[in-house]
Design an enzyme around this catalytic site. Structure first.
Site, mmCIF file in Angstrom:
data_model
loop_
_atom_site.group_PDB
_atom_site.id
_atom_site.type_symbol
_atom_site.label_atom_id
_atom_site.label_comp_id
_atom_site.label_asym_id
_atom_site.label_seq_id
_atom_site.Cartn_x
_atom_site.Cartn_y
_atom_site.Cartn_z
ATOM 1 N N VAL A 219 1.868 -2.343 1.173
ATOM 2 C CA VAL A 219 2.401 -1.607 2.321
ATOM 3 C C VAL A 219 2.200 -2.468 3.562
ATOM 4 O O VAL A 219 1.067 -2.782 3.940
ATOM 5 C CB VAL A 219 1.702 -0.242 2.482
ATOM 6 C CG1 VAL A 219 2.262 0.498 3.685
ATOM 7 C CG2 VAL A 219 1.867 0.586 1.213
ATOM 8 N N ASP A 220 3.296 -2.869 4.188
ATOM 9 C CA ASP A 220 3.232 -3.784 5.332
ATOM 10 C C ASP A 220 4.168 -3.278 6.418
ATOM 11 O O ASP A 220 5.379 -3.496 6.371
ATOM 12 C CB ASP A 220 3.627 -5.198 4.894
ATOM 13 C CG ASP A 220 3.421 -6.221 5.999
ATOM 14 O OD1 ASP A 220 3.010 -5.822 7.106
ATOM 15 O OD2 ASP A 220 3.672 -7.415 5.760
#
Length: 439
Positions: A219-220
């Protein structure tokens, strides 16, 4: 009128500024007496400079010396030979008891948990030997002797440079020495009062399913698009859906080749099935990356307090450290390091600190100078360590000559300067910091 006096003492360690209200008809002798009243420096030790010129005529007024309102004078305090003879004789007395009894201190640390915890934070090598009196005394004396040598060496270098105080190169070297000392102090302060900033921060991963295939997704929120590697796209059975008209080159921190785009594919996150588009890209060390496009589309919330990704009211917990992809840990192990206080090592990219117990292991991978020292003493029983110094020879010659000369100017010999550059991958600032710490 008002003038400013820039005061530099004999050691070169301390510099102060003094503002004085003076009169144009005040003589230089009166000015010296005023400086003595403010600083206790005797007039005979005061060497005043105006615009780079030494002024010595005590009978002239400030107007005759062309000193005007707002001018700055440089004051170098230099003791006479007779005055310095007394401190030399007195230096022997403080050196007689150079430090407290190591055994007495060891017993104090053992009896006081707070003091012992402080030692573990600031000097892990000493803390590891606290139950061994002989080893403790040896490390304590070595540490004290090293600090004394470093202090004396710094004073010697600064005194040599102060012999020509208006040489621009000498002043630049003094400035670099002072700057490196402040960097080291800042590092030690951070390790003592804010040690959590040196811990390794693990990325946020989720277990997801793409077209029925399980994938660990990063998750970025800093990534603009959701990305997938070609191998994972093939494993998920969606490589046949790639629209190569969207191919190209992605530029950011480096470049990567974009193969194309999958316009939509089902993604299961928690119990939710969400359609998602993917940019298939080569050259990334991550299988799948959930970017800002998907996070905004479904109004996802990264809740670090709950350690979960919240989507449409459902909380999907992030993976623990043991469950994240091993490639991330391997990248951290290959990270180059520099030496920190108390035998610790600090990662150059992440800033993560490792204790003395893991320092030797990392030195074998990152190649600091201490890994090359055991090689000549025992080449036969340790072929792995003997092979490590082999690539060092050509690397040592690849450093710019001016970088080596900068470190030599700080008091290190040429071989020590080269080893410090090897340990820091050619970073001159980190190498200078290592030299000041007794590298």
């Amino acid at each position: 009128m008002q003038i400013t006096i820039a005061i530099q003492d004999t050691t070169g360690d301390d510099q102060d500024f003094l503002s004085l209200q003076v009169f144009p008809d005040m003589t230089l002798e009166t000015l010296r007496n005023s400086i003595q009243a403010e600083t206790s420096h005797h007039p005979s030790t005061q060497h005043l400079y105006h615009n780079g010129n030494l002024i010595t005529d005590n009978s002239k007024t400030l107007t005759q010396l062309n000193v005007t309102d707002g001018d700055m004078l440089a004051l170098h305090v230099r003791e006479t030979q007779r005055a310095t003879a007394v401190p030399e004789s007195q230096q022997g007395r403080p050196a007689a008891p150079p430090q407290q009894d190591p055994e007495f201190l060891r017993l104090q640390f053992l009896a006081n948990p707070a003091l012992r915890a402080e030692v573990e934070r600031t000097a892990p090598d000493l803390a590891a030997a606290i139950n061994d009196p002989q080893r403790w005394a040896q490390l304590f004396r070595e540490r004290y002797d090293r600090e004394q040598r470093e202090r004396a060496e710094r004073h010697r270098i600064i005194q040599q440079l102060n012999e020509d105080p208006f040489n621009p190169e000498a002043q630049a070297r003094i400035e670099e020495i002072i700057r490196q000392e402040r960097v080291t102090e800042n590092l030690q302060t951070a390790m003592e009062h804010n040690p959590e900033v040196f811990g390794t921060v693990h990325m946020l991963y989720l277990d997801v399913e793409v077209n029925g295939a399980k994938v660990k997704a990063l998750v970025d929120s800093g990534a603009q698009a959701t990305i997938m590697s070609p191998d994972i796209a093939e494993a998920c059975g969606i490589m046949r859906l790639v629209d190569k008209r969207y191919g190209g080159i992605a530029k950011g921190v480096g470049t990567a080749k974009i193969i194309g785009r999958v316009h939509t594919a089902p993604v299961k996150i928690g119990s939710l099935f969400l359609p998602c588009s993917f940019t298939v890209m080569e050259g990334k060390n991550v299988d799948m990356l959930l970017g800002l496009d998907m996070l905004k589309r479904y109004q996802a919330c990264i809740d670090l307090a709950k350690n979960a990704l919240v989507i449409q009211g459902e909380e999907i917990p992030f993976l623990g450290e043991a469950d994240i992809p091993k490639a991330t840990e391997e990248a951290l192990q290959d990270e180059p390091t520099i030496e920190g206080p108390g035998g610790t090592t600090i990662g150059q990219r992440t800033g993560a600190v490792s204790g003395p117990g893991t320092a030797q292991h990392r030195q074998g991978q990152a190649g600091p100078s201490t890994a090359a020292q055991p090689g000549p003493s025992a080449p036969a029983p340790a072929p792995a360590s003997a092979s490590a110094p082999a690539p060092r020879a050509p690397q040592a010659r690849s450093f710019p000559r001016e970088h080596i000369e900068q470190l030599v100017a700080l008091g290190a010999d040429e071989q020590k300067a080269i080893r410090a550059l090897e340990a820091t991958d050619g970073n001159v600032e980190y190498a200078a910091s290592l030299i000041f710490e007794g590298f």
